[in-house]
Design a protein around this motif. Structure first.
Motif, mmCIF file in Angstrom:
data_model
loop_
_atom_site.group_PDB
_atom_site.id
_atom_site.type_symbol
_atom_site.label_atom_id
_atom_site.label_comp_id
_atom_site.label_asym_id
_atom_site.label_seq_id
_atom_site.Cartn_x
_atom_site.Cartn_y
_atom_site.Cartn_z
ATOM 1 N N PHE A 63 -21.856 -0.355 33.437
ATOM 2 C CA PHE A 63 -22.523 -2.067 33.505
ATOM 3 C C PHE A 63 -23.499 -1.382 34.669
ATOM 4 O O PHE A 63 -24.410 -2.221 34.225
ATOM 5 C CB PHE A 63 -21.353 -2.459 34.384
ATOM 6 N N MET A 81 -24.416 -1.939 28.380
ATOM 7 C CA MET A 81 -23.725 -2.544 29.115
ATOM 8 C C MET A 81 -22.240 -2.861 28.242
ATOM 9 O O MET A 81 -21.663 -4.137 28.832
ATOM 10 C CB MET A 81 -24.911 -3.262 29.374
ATOM 11 N N LEU A 82 -22.700 -3.275 26.864
ATOM 12 C CA LEU A 82 -21.733 -3.898 26.235
ATOM 13 C C LEU A 82 -20.734 -3.391 26.261
ATOM 14 O O LEU A 82 -19.381 -3.609 26.370
ATOM 15 C CB LEU A 82 -22.312 -4.429 25.011
ATOM 16 N N LEU A 113 -27.594 -1.915 33.403
ATOM 17 C CA LEU A 113 -27.743 -3.073 33.885
ATOM 18 C C LEU A 113 -29.326 -2.449 35.049
ATOM 19 O O LEU A 113 -30.814 -3.183 34.555
ATOM 20 C CB LEU A 113 -28.387 -3.485 34.782
ATOM 21 N N LEU A 125 -28.867 -1.558 26.832
ATOM 22 C CA LEU A 125 -28.003 -3.212 26.798
ATOM 23 C C LEU A 125 -26.581 -2.634 25.884
ATOM 24 O O LEU A 125 -25.857 -3.414 26.010
ATOM 25 C CB LEU A 125 -28.608 -3.466 25.589
ATOM 26 N N VAL A 134 -32.092 -0.945 31.707
ATOM 27 C CA VAL A 134 -33.228 -2.219 31.945
ATOM 28 C C VAL A 134 -33.715 -2.830 32.755
ATOM 29 O O VAL A 134 -35.399 -2.912 31.979
ATOM 30 C CB VAL A 134 -32.051 -3.518 31.051
ATOM 31 N N ILE A 139 -34.193 0.551 26.024
ATOM 32 C CA ILE A 139 -33.931 -0.465 27.333
ATOM 33 C C ILE A 139 -33.107 -1.331 26.251
ATOM 34 O O ILE A 139 -31.628 -1.104 26.343
ATOM 35 C CB ILE A 139 -35.355 -2.072 26.880
ATOM 36 N N TYR A 140 -32.792 -0.839 24.631
ATOM 37 C CA TYR A 140 -32.101 -1.169 24.060
ATOM 38 C C TYR A 140 -30.389 -0.418 24.725
ATOM 39 O O TYR A 140 -29.598 -0.843 24.354
ATOM 40 C CB TYR A 140 -32.149 -1.526 22.119
ATOM 41 N N ALA A 157 -17.718 -0.553 35.535
ATOM 42 C CA ALA A 157 -18.383 -1.168 36.209
ATOM 43 C C ALA A 157 -20.027 0.110 36.440
ATOM 44 O O ALA A 157 -20.811 -0.674 36.439
ATOM 45 C CB ALA A 157 -17.990 -1.374 37.882
#
Lengths: 101, 495
Positions: free
Chosen positions: A16, A39-40, A20, A36, A23, A32-33, A13
């Protein structure tokens, strides 16, 4: 200390939320990538942990699919950044402003 | 296991690969032929698919892949939409470098949509949606010499990947609490799972991912920019195929996998529906770019469709299928005209439509018909679609007065939409002084596609009972308990 399912989930968590935040807050497309991807991978960690503690290998299989999809996404994403950089000489989101009312 | 169930998906992928190979040998002047070949191939697939409509529900790949009436209905819709998009794109080929790849990618996106319609497992749902989304990143940014196309691609990629991350995290939580990702198994235990907060949060995060695909408020931020920046055929495909793919999954989740949880959330869904309709309609009022206006219109239409999801009754699910059928024809007709009018100088400001009534009366009439249908004037497809959706919501008024509020807001949104749709019609027939006086050419392929879409609007609108009957059959199997035999077989395999 015994490391249990909850520890893994808390870490996932946190990853993640960190992704976020990245981003939303960062302005460089590459960063930003990366956020991301974070997060994945948070979802991957949660899937592997659930898989281990529920003794169900399906979660591990799902992780393979997610890694593959993420790789495809990054391939397209980096190609887009390169094309954009050639056109504009920048990779910052503030400069993506040609689409307006 | 029955792999022959995947025949349609298999054929579409093979067709795409064939187009990629043929692209190597075909001279660049003759690449339009690839689109015609792909469209012909899809027509053959469609006849094959129509012949296979008869058999009942069946699953393949350990219950991951499901062929039922709902999947078949949507597959027909996807294939028809793709044929029209291919024909529209053939008139746009000069503006798309490497057109052969564009055709192949369109077919791969179609394969993703077909798989999404048949997904019976969260894993397949995710992979199918990503196949559609990642392909669309490329399709959106295909005019890589045009800056707005690249920008649209980057924006779509950031929002798309964000939505995918939410969806994957949601699926992880669902897997953690249910210990399965199969739709049937989750449906058979939904009463118990619905009490688990982890499962509920996971489901909400998954809905965020789907909300992005259908561009529901507050996940609609990408829509106007991407619709405006993408090449016109891609925008047409986004507005029809990609949106319908989101709705088939939403429909399956809401009506067949977790209907009890969704019924508890009807207020939440209605809230999203109302916000989506109002946002789309109000924001569309001030638009000058026609593609951007269609983006906001697409948001407003997602709001009407969400009313049907929130209603959770058979009228609602039937209405969603009917509305989407009419909407696909209407939107494709509008984009066929937009593609011809904007292709000459790549400008989509509303002023390029000035005087279209004189320059090209047939195109202007076609655009008028499409816009009037979108606005919801009887007896066209758009009117009956909205009528059935509103009726589905009104049937639920006894359970909660919020449904009445939602329908009233939907009516406000329809009235607002009259203004911006009729504004385009006004510009077409009451030209400004400085209107460009240049005729608009229509290649035969685009003409055929446009004529077929107009015929679709009229048939769906004037004879609604036929399509309603088909839609009703398609949703009849939703919500019935999962085949017991299959679930047991799966359990036995797991132990």
């Amino acid at each position: 200390m015994i490391v249990g399912l909850h520890h893994y989930l808390v870490v996932s968590a946190l990853l993640f939320s960190l992704g976020l935040f990245g981003v939303l807050a960062r302005r460089n497309l590459l960063v930003i990538y990366m956020s991301l991807e974070l997060m994945l991978n948070a979802a991957n960690l949660a899937l592997v942990a659930f898989s281990r503690y529920n003794a169900n290998l399906k979660g591990q299989v799902m992780v393979f699919f997610i890694i593959t999809v993420a790789a495809a996404e990054v391939a397209v994403g980096l190609a887009l950044i390169v094309a954009l950089y050639r056109r504009r000489g920048t990779a910052h989101v503030e400069d993506l402003n040609s689409l307006r009312l | 296991m029955n792999s022959s169930l995947l025949a349609i998906e298999f054929l579409v992928v093979v067709l795409g690969l064939g187009i990629l190979l043929a692209d190597l040998w075909i001279p660049s002047g003759a690449r339009r032929g690839l689109a015609y070949a792909a469209a012909t191939g899809l027509l053959l697939v469609l006849t094959l698919h129509g012949g296979a409509l008869a058999p009942g529900d069946d699953t393949a790949f350990g219950g991951m892949f499901l062929v039922d009436a709902l999947a078949n209905y949507f597959k027909t819709l996807f294939i028809v939409a793709t044929i029209a998009v291919l024909l529209i794109s053939s008139g746009y080929a000069d503006r798309l470098d490497g057109y052969g790849e564009y055709v192949a990618l369109t077919l791969f996106a179609l394969a993703g949509m077909l798989l999404a319609a048949s997904a019976n497992d969260f894993i397949l749902m995710f992979v199918a949606l990503e196949l559609v989304t990642v392909t669309f990143y490329v399709l959106v940014s295909f005019q890589r010499r045009r800056q707005s196309s690249l920008e649209a691609g980057v924006k779509y990629l950031i929002f798309g990947a964000l939505a995918a991350a939410f969806m994957v995290y949601g699926i992880a939580l669902i897997f953690g609490s249910a210990n399965t990702t199969n739709f049937y198994e989750i449906a058979s235990r939904q009463a118990e799972l619905g009490k688990s907060p982890v499962f509920v949060i996971g489901l909400l995060l998954t809905l965020v991912g789907l909300g992005f695909k259908i561009s529901a408020f507050p996940f609609q931020m990408w829509t106007p920019d991407v619709y405006q920046g993408a090449p016109v055929p891609t925008t047409a495909f986004l507005a029809t195929g990609s949106k319908a793919a989101g709705f088939v999954l939403l429909l399956r989740l809401a009506y067949s996998v977790v209907p009890e949880v969704m019924a508890r959330w009807s207020h939440l869904l209605l809230g999203f529906a109302m916000a989506t309709m109002l946002y789309g309609s109000f924001a569309a009022l001030a638009q000058r770019s026609v593609k951007r206006l269609m983006g906001y219109s697409s948001i407003a239409n997602a709001g009407y469709l969400l009313l049907g999801i929130g209603a959770t009754n058979v009228t609602g699910s039937t209405a969603i299928l009917y509305f989407l059928s009419g909407y696909v024809f209407t939107t494709l007709a509008a984009f066929a005209v937009i593609s011809r009018v904007t292709v000459q100088d790549d400008n989509d400001d509303i002023s390029v439509f000035a005087g279209l009534g004189n320059r090209s009366p047939l195109l202007a009439a076609a655009m008028t018909l499409a816009l009037v249908s979108l606005a919801g004037i009887p007896p066209l497809a758009g009117f009956f679609g909205k009528f059935y959706l509103f009726k589905a919501a009104l049937l639920q008024v006894p359970t909660s007065p919020l449904f009445l509020v939602a329908v009233l807001i939907a009516c406000v949104s329809v009235v607002l939409s009259l203004y911006y749709y009729f504004n385009i019609i006004r510009v077409m027939y009451w030209p400004a002084q400085d209107a460009v006086d240049r005729p608009v050419t229509v290649p035969m392929a685009v003409g055929i596609s446009l004529a077929a879409c107009l015929a679709g609007i009229l048939v769906v609108g004037i004879f609604p009972s036929g399509v309603i009957g088909l839609a009703h059959e398609a949703v009849a199997g939703l919500g019935t308990p999962a085949p017991e035999m299959h679930v047991q077989a799966h359990h036995a395999a797991a132990h």
